[in-house]
Design a protein around this motif. Structure first.
Motif, mmCIF file in Angstrom:
data_model
loop_
_atom_site.group_PDB
_atom_site.id
_atom_site.type_symbol
_atom_site.label_atom_id
_atom_site.label_comp_id
_atom_site.label_asym_id
_atom_site.label_seq_id
_atom_site.Cartn_x
_atom_site.Cartn_y
_atom_site.Cartn_z
ATOM 1 N N PHE A 107 26.880 9.897 -16.723
ATOM 2 C CA PHE A 107 26.900 8.787 -15.796
ATOM 3 C C PHE A 107 27.906 7.715 -16.190
ATOM 4 O O PHE A 107 28.610 7.165 -15.343
ATOM 5 C CB PHE A 107 25.517 8.160 -15.633
ATOM 6 N N GLU A 114 34.607 5.241 -11.314
ATOM 7 C CA GLU A 114 34.457 4.355 -10.164
ATOM 8 C C GLU A 114 35.201 3.039 -10.401
ATOM 9 O O GLU A 114 35.847 2.516 -9.506
ATOM 10 C CB GLU A 114 32.968 4.095 -9.906
ATOM 11 N N THR A 130 28.233 -4.674 -16.655
ATOM 12 C CA THR A 130 26.843 -4.636 -17.084
ATOM 13 C C THR A 130 26.005 -4.172 -15.908
ATOM 14 O O THR A 130 26.213 -4.588 -14.778
ATOM 15 C CB THR A 130 26.326 -6.013 -17.522
ATOM 16 N N VAL B 90 32.139 -8.841 -8.752
ATOM 17 C CA VAL B 90 33.188 -8.916 -9.780
ATOM 18 C C VAL B 90 33.380 -10.368 -10.141
ATOM 19 O O VAL B 90 33.481 -11.211 -9.241
ATOM 20 C CB VAL B 90 34.595 -8.503 -9.280
ATOM 21 N N VAL B 101 31.872 -6.542 -4.289
ATOM 22 C CA VAL B 101 32.484 -5.213 -4.354
ATOM 23 C C VAL B 101 31.490 -4.235 -3.766
ATOM 24 O O VAL B 101 30.309 -4.292 -4.102
ATOM 25 C CB VAL B 101 32.655 -4.660 -5.782
ATOM 26 N N THR B 102 31.967 -3.368 -2.976
ATOM 27 C CA THR B 102 31.109 -2.294 -2.503
ATOM 28 C C THR B 102 31.554 -1.013 -3.191
ATOM 29 O O THR B 102 32.742 -0.700 -3.232
ATOM 30 C CB THR B 102 31.218 -2.152 -0.983
ATOM 31 N N LEU B 103 30.604 -0.335 -3.764
ATOM 32 C CA LEU B 103 30.946 0.889 -4.481
ATOM 33 C C LEU B 103 30.926 2.058 -3.504
ATOM 34 O O LEU B 103 30.298 2.002 -2.452
ATOM 35 C CB LEU B 103 29.945 1.114 -5.608
ATOM 36 N N SER B 104 31.607 3.115 -3.887
ATOM 37 C CA SER B 104 31.671 4.278 -3.003
ATOM 38 C C SER B 104 30.286 4.890 -2.847
ATOM 39 O O SER B 104 29.436 4.780 -3.732
ATOM 40 C CB SER B 104 32.624 5.315 -3.585
ATOM 41 N N PHE B 107 29.455 7.236 -5.598
ATOM 42 C CA PHE B 107 28.996 6.635 -6.832
ATOM 43 C C PHE B 107 27.585 6.074 -6.717
ATOM 44 O O PHE B 107 26.767 6.230 -7.643
ATOM 45 C CB PHE B 107 29.947 5.539 -7.310
ATOM 46 N N GLN B 110 25.318 8.812 -7.368
ATOM 47 C CA GLN B 110 25.259 9.140 -8.796
ATOM 48 C C GLN B 110 24.389 8.131 -9.530
ATOM 49 O O GLN B 110 23.587 8.488 -10.405
ATOM 50 C CB GLN B 110 26.676 9.141 -9.387
ATOM 51 N N LEU B 111 24.535 6.870 -9.149
ATOM 52 C CA LEU B 111 23.744 5.821 -9.776
ATOM 53 C C LEU B 111 22.261 6.011 -9.485
ATOM 54 O O LEU B 111 21.423 5.912 -10.384
ATOM 55 C CB LEU B 111 24.227 4.457 -9.274
ATOM 56 N N THR B 130 21.557 -4.129 -10.346
ATOM 57 C CA THR B 130 22.772 -4.878 -10.048
ATOM 58 C C THR B 130 23.816 -4.496 -11.066
ATOM 59 O O THR B 130 23.537 -4.388 -12.258
ATOM 60 C CB THR B 130 22.551 -6.403 -10.124
ATOM 61 N N LEU B 131 25.005 -4.273 -10.564
ATOM 62 C CA LEU B 131 26.122 -3.932 -11.446
ATOM 63 C C LEU B 131 27.106 -5.083 -11.393
ATOM 64 O O LEU B 131 27.509 -5.511 -10.315
ATOM 65 C CB LEU B 131 26.785 -2.642 -10.954
ATOM 66 N N GLU B 132 27.442 -5.602 -12.553
ATOM 67 C CA GLU B 132 28.410 -6.684 -12.601
ATOM 68 C C GLU B 132 29.675 -6.197 -13.263
ATOM 69 O O GLU B 132 29.625 -5.616 -14.348
ATOM 70 C CB GLU B 132 27.857 -7.857 -13.410
ATOM 71 N N LEU B 133 30.780 -6.445 -12.606
ATOM 72 C CA LEU B 133 32.073 -6.081 -13.162
ATOM 73 C C LEU B 133 32.748 -7.364 -13.617
ATOM 74 O O LEU B 133 32.763 -8.352 -12.885
ATOM 75 C CB LEU B 133 32.910 -5.365 -12.108
#
Lengths: 141, 141
Positions: A107, A114, A130, B90, B101-104, B107, B110-111, B130-133
């Motif tokens: 993953f 990604e 994160t 982001v 951001v919108t992820l594909s 992905f 997969q998440l 939540t994913l933080e870039l």
DNA sequence: AAATAAATGAGAATTATTCTCATTTACTGT
DNA sequence: ACAGTAAATGAGAATAATTCTCATTTATTT
């Protein structure tokens, strides 16, 4: 024999003082993220509040402490002694407990792919990420 | 013609007041996450500080506002009017700017698979993530 | 339009964090 | 080991962020 916490300080050229050792010992024993509130009450009689904040800032400066905010707006703190202990966090929305989670290598690879794609379309150069997982721990479920 | 912001309030059974309309208008115009500081200074002359906090809490209660903390410890706020606008953020570590951001779809799938796996091994029942870039925007790069 | 309930503004109260400064503790060279 | 110097600490004051109080204003109901 030199204590673990003292070695950590020495290795980072930070002078060995009681408050620093006390804080590190609690963080080392705890093994994982800990709420600032919990840390404060554990150390209440040994370290002044202002000193606790200073020590935490010292540890951040030498890059062995992560600080983040839980979804419930609690400040959470965690030792990160090695460069390669990449991991994420799970939060219990009921009791506020936080734990580490390590994601599968497969993953993490998908994630970094990604991010590479995002980099192509967005105006950001991404350095870190994160992932926070939010739910209920077994006690609260 | 009824204004967008008024319709939003009416649809959620919240009385239409000037402060609520002002706050919503700024959030709607801004289209994306906005720093609390920025929101406050934009509304400084129209909404009392205590009222701003109250209105934001009202919007949280009716589930159309997300609040989170940036890596630099800034409070950030964002409208989320529909259930299905799942996205991530982001952050620019230099200027503090935040964007969506919108992820594909691939992905996100997969998440969610990975989360299913985590659920098997950990003691958490995960409800959200939540994913933080974190990186640098083109201006600061 | 009057009566009642809810929301607001202004600032006080509370909480979290940083700062100040007098005292104590750790590190350096002998 | 020891004195001298620089750094760290404790206690509480100062600041910043958020919530609370209460008298006044605004919205809703009748």
């Amino acid at each position: 024999m030199v204590k673990n916490s003292e070695k950590i300080l020495a290795d980072h050229n930070v002078s060995i003082t009681n408050p620093r050792v006390f804080v590190l010992e609690v963080l080392l024993e705890n093994k994982g993220p800990i709420t600032l509130d919990e840390l404060q009450s554990t150390l209440k009689n040994r370290v002044a509040k202002s000193t606790l904040y200073r020590v935490l800032n010292d540890l951040k400066k030498i890059n062995i402490l992560n600080e983040f905010t839980s979804p419930e707006n609690q400040t959470v703190v965690e030792l990160s002694l090695s460069e390669n202990d990449h991991h994420h966090h799970v939060f219990c929305t009921n009791c506020g407990e936080v734990e580490d989670v390590t994601l599968s290598e497969v993953f993490e690879k998908q994630l970094s792919d990604e991010i590479t794609n995002i980099h192509k379309t967005s105006k950001y150069r991404i350095k870190e990420h994160t992932l926070e997982l939010i739910g209920l721990c077994s006690d609260c479920d």
